[in-house]
Design a protein around this motif. Structure first.
Motif, PDB file in Angstrom:
ATOM      1  N   LEU A   1       0.888  -1.127   0.139  1.00  0.00           N
ATOM      2  CA  LEU A   1      -0.123   0.169   0.320  1.00  0.00           C
ATOM      3  C   LEU A   1       1.119   1.155  -0.066  1.00  0.00           C
ATOM      4  CD1 LEU A   1      -2.786  -1.119   2.258  1.00  0.00           C
ATOM      5  CD2 LEU A   1      -2.987  -0.485  -0.150  1.00  0.00           C
TER       6      LEU A   1
ATOM      7  N   ASP B   1      -1.170  -4.010   5.354  1.00  0.00           N
ATOM      8  CA  ASP B   1      -3.193  -3.924   5.192  1.00  0.00           C
ATOM      9  C   ASP B   1      -3.984  -3.620   6.431  1.00  0.00           C
ATOM     10  OD1 ASP B   1      -2.422  -5.914   6.401  1.00  0.00           O
ATOM     11  OD2 ASP B   1      -2.810  -6.868   4.275  1.00  0.00           O
TER      12      ASP B   1
ATOM     13  N   GLU C   1      -8.171  -1.952   6.195  1.00  0.00           N
ATOM     14  CA  GLU C   1      -8.409  -3.045   4.963  1.00  0.00           C
ATOM     15  C   GLU C   1      -9.575  -3.603   6.250  1.00  0.00           C
ATOM     16  OE1 GLU C   1      -5.975  -5.795   3.065  1.00  0.00           O
ATOM     17  OE2 GLU C   1      -5.608  -4.867   1.331  1.00  0.00           O
ATOM     18  N   THR C   2     -10.689  -3.590   6.335  1.00  0.00           N
ATOM     19  CA  THR C   2     -11.406  -3.974   6.807  1.00  0.00           C
ATOM     20  C   THR C   2     -12.677  -4.682   5.473  1.00  0.00           C
ATOM     21  OG1 THR C   2     -13.319  -1.805   6.375  1.00  0.00           O
ATOM     22  CG2 THR C   2     -11.765  -2.505   8.411  1.00  0.00           C
ATOM     23  N   ARG C   3     -13.329  -5.660   6.322  1.00  0.00           N
ATOM     24  CA  ARG C   3     -15.071  -6.179   5.193  1.00  0.00           C
ATOM     25  C   ARG C   3     -15.776  -5.118   5.106  1.00  0.00           C
ATOM     26  NH1 ARG C   3     -15.237 -12.678   7.128  1.00  0.00           N
ATOM     27  NH2 ARG C   3     -12.812 -13.169   6.521  1.00  0.00           N
TER      28      ARG C   3
ATOM     29  N   ILE D   1     -11.544   0.050   0.599  1.00  0.00           N
ATOM     30  CA  ILE D   1     -10.492  -0.074   1.199  1.00  0.00           C
ATOM     31  C   ILE D   1     -10.368   1.790   0.757  1.00  0.00           C
ATOM     32  CG2 ILE D   1      -9.722  -0.617  -1.423  1.00  0.00           C
ATOM     33  CD1 ILE D   1      -7.834  -0.760   1.393  1.00  0.00           C
TER      34      ILE D   1
ATOM     35  N   ARG E   1     -11.052   3.568   3.677  1.00  0.00           N
ATOM     36  CA  ARG E   1     -10.450   3.324   4.596  1.00  0.00           C
ATOM     37  C   ARG E   1      -9.361   4.675   4.556  1.00  0.00           C
ATOM     38  NH1 ARG E   1     -11.955   1.671   9.403  1.00  0.00           N
ATOM     39  NH2 ARG E   1      -9.520   0.018   9.368  1.00  0.00           N
TER      40      ARG E   1
END
Length: 692
Positions: free
Chosen positions: A586, A633, A637-639, A643, A646
């Motif tokens: 990233l 990440d 990063e989350t479900r 992205i 975030r």
């Protein structure tokens, strides 16, 4: 009734042949007909009208033989009627009956003599369509839980709802002879039943004339005063030829076996449902305490009022324990759940605390023998063997502990602990079915608990290894202030392969590294250690960042099926320049004083281990006060969110008035990390300072 009293006819053959009794006449809704001594119909139920076609006013007062019997069978019928009325016994069988529409139907009969309180005798005929009866018999035979061919109890009540006729079947059901019924009400004969409901139903039928069929009732009679029985009861209004109400006919079928079977089946369904729910609810994560809590919560309140999950302390330390080891047991309470309002939960061991149980304690017996321990009815003497100490025993006494059950938690042949169950509000004692159900729950949960236990041990080892491999404090770097954080995953995941590093190089340069090895566990942590070591070695050569990543890519390809991302930057304090290269990582964030933070638009590159793709080095001109943010990440990063969203949140957090570096690290982790994050995170922030 003997076999010789029963006959079955065949219209095709044109004669009546002796036959065995027809079988199931214990169905409700059968026709009831009462004949006087001369063979005239004096009572005619609505079912008789449906079966024979004659309405009550058409049948009442007429000779049954002339109304219903063909001429060729008349003599035999009169002979049988006289035999019944003379006390020669009852008669039963299948008989061809003439219907009002002129057709002939096979009808199953039960005929018997009844005597009222005045000594008058009657012939009571109970009949139903033979084909219907055969079909019902076949249907009932399919169910092993239904009572097959149970006798029907019959009674006649006068308009004051007092018994005037009772048949032998009802005598047996009620446990009283006919003399004990006649002239009395239901309340006087059967006070154990729900008399208001029964008499209310009888009055409704008496008033309306509409029969009431298959009324279900539960109670006790003198026949078995210590046990509940179940019956289905039907009520029919009886009328004389003038249409005047004479009373009520009642048929009673004992369905106790069916009722008990239904209760057992319902209990079995509840047990299967409990196990099914446990399969879904237990083991949703690899968190040991949560898994134990799920087991305790599933058991309450359907199986117990209080449930506790205790695990041997030696097991939590990774030591194997075998059953049948004598001596005391040291248990750690992992979970307690309670539905009772008596305070028995307070008697359980507090969650997280250790308790030593002596050899005389029942839970000790359970975990040392590996067998369930059941105390169906707890006495005062049992309390001291159940509770951890006198205070807990006193709490259980005040809570009126009724029943106790402990089942071992066994997984892969090893006793892990025990599931401890208590009943205080529920008056039913634990029984063998409960032992089986609890054992099934414990067996399923024990595997989940064992998985969580081994995962916890492995995760702790991986975290220990990872923390050992990561730098404990940043080295002093010329022209830079540095802060960093590492946080492991907090729920349902193993330690990851995230890492960071700051490496001093010749000419007062400083290398900044953040990387992420794909995967979790000890293998990921070990691979991370290898790559970190390789990175430090390459950094000492003062290579261009792209060259460093190229060498790391070759090294990663030699590490079986390993993929990693990495950002490698070198800061030159004399030029205040940063040379940087990415390997599938990233983008870093550059936060300049007085300007909006931005994601650096750099060549992304391919992850380490892919091979065949060149890496590019970019050069950034920095100024005093600029901040350089490197991260993995796991920070963004989350479900739940894209992205891009975030990353915008990250920039917004860095756009606020600057805090000290350490506070900035804490702020980012607090705002962006989910309480149950499934990935670890490495975070490194460097701020350009005047060169000293």
């Amino acid at each position: 009734m003997s076999a010789g009293d029963a006959f079955r006819s065949s219209p095709a053959a044109g004669h009546i042949a002796p036959a065995a009794p027809g079988g199931l006449l214990d169905v409700l809704g059968v026709a009831a007909v009462v004949l006087d001594a001369r063979g005239r119909i004096v009572l005619w139920s609505p079912q008789a009208e449906e079966l024979f076609g004659y309405r009550a006013h058409e049948a009442l007062g007429r000779y049954a033989a002339r109304l219903l019997v063909a001429e060729e069978h008349l003599g035999l019928v009169l002979e049988l009627f006289a035999k019944v009325m003379d006390g020669g016994g009852s008669w039963a069988g299948v008989f061809p009956v003439r219907h009002k529409d002129g057709g002939t139907r096979l009808v199953e009969f039960r005929n018997m003599r009844l005597q009222d309180e005045h000594g008058a005798v009657y012939a009571l005929g109970i009949a139903t369509d033979e084909a219907v009866l055969r079909g019902v018999e076949r249907d009932l035979a399919l169910s092993v839980r239904l009572v097959a061919q149970s006798p029907i109890g019959l009674a006649v009540f006068d308009t004051d709802l007092r018994y005037v006729l009772v048949n032998p079947a009802l005598e047996r059901i009620n446990g009283l002879p006919a003399a004990g019924h006649l002239g009395r009400t239901v309340a006087e004969v059967l006070p154990f039943l729900d008399v208001p409901a029964i008499e209310g139903a009888m009055r409704r039928v008496m008033a309306s004339g509409a029969p009431l069929l298959d009324e279900f009732t539960i109670g006790r009679t003198p026949a078995d005063p210590d046990s509940d029985h179940a019956w289905t009861v039907s009520f029919y209004r009886l009328e004389d030829p003038a249409g005047r109400t004479l009373g009520l006919a009642v048929s009673v079928v004992d369905v106790t076996d069916r009722h008990r079977a239904a209760l057992e089946a319902a209990a079995a369904r509840r047990r299967l449902g409990l196990i099914a729910r446990a399969t879904v609810r237990i083991g949703t994560t690899l968190d040991l305490e949560r898994t134990a809590g799920e087991l305790a919560e599933v058991a309450v309140p359907e199986l117990a009022d209080v449930a506790a999950v205790d695990v041997l302390d030696s097991v939590l330390g990774g030591k194997a324990t075998k059953a049948a080891t004598p001596g005391s047991a040291i248990l750690r309470a992992l979970a307690v759940a309670g539905a009772d309002r008596s305070g028995a939960v307070e008697a359980a061991d507090p969650v997280g605390q250790l308790a030593r149980y002596g050899i005389d304690r029942l839970v000790t017996r359970c975990v040392t023998t590996g067998r369930p321990v059941l105390v169906a009815h707890v006495t005062d003497r049992d309390l001291s063997r159940i509770a951890r100490d006198e205070e807990a025993a006193a709490l259980l006494a005040r809570a009126r502990l009724r029943s106790y059950l402990a089942v071992p938690l066994i997984a892969r042949g090893q006793v892990l602990g025990a599931l401890d169950l208590k009943r205080t509000d529920n008056p039913a004692p634990f029984d063998d079915d409960d032992v089986t159900t609890a054992g099934e729950l414990a067996a399923r949960a024990a595997v989940c608990i064992d998985n969580a236990r081994w995962y916890q041990l492995q995760r702790d080892a991986a975290l220990t290894l990872q923390r050992h491999l990561l730098p404990r404090r940043p080295p002093k770097a010329t022209g830079l202030d540095i802060a960093f954080r590492y946080q492991p995953a907090t729920a349902g995941a193993e330690a990851g392969g995230d890492w960071f590093d700051t490496i001093r190089q010749p000419a007062e340069h400083t290398a900044l590294v953040v990387g992420d090895v794909m995967g979790h566990g000890i293998n990921a942590a070990a691979t991370m250690g290898q790559l970190r070591t390789a990175t430090r070695t390459l950094a000492a050569l003062s290579l261009d960042p792209a060259r460093v990543l190229t060498h790391l890519d070759h090294i990663t390809q030699d590490l079986d099926d390993t993929i990693a991302t990495c950002v490698y930057a070198v800061y030159d304090p004399r030029r205040t320049q940063c040379r940087i290269a990415l390997a599938g990582h990233l983008p870093p964030v550059l936060a300049r004083s007085g300007r909006t933070p931005e994601l650096l638009d750099l060549p992304t590159g391919a992850p380490l281990g892919v091979g065949g793709i060149a890496f590019e080095t970019s050069t950034l001109q920095l100024h005093v006060g600029d901040r350089f943010v490197l991260y993995t990440d796991g920070l963004v990063e989350t479900r739940a969110q894209p992205i891009d969203t975030r990353l915008r949140n990250l920039l917004a957090l860095l756009d606020h008035p600057q805090l000290p570096l350490e506070a900035t690290c804490d702020r980012l982790l607090s705002a962006l990390r989910h309480p149950h994050a499934e990935d670890d995170v490495a975070l490194l922030i460097a701020q350009v300072t005047p060169e000293t």
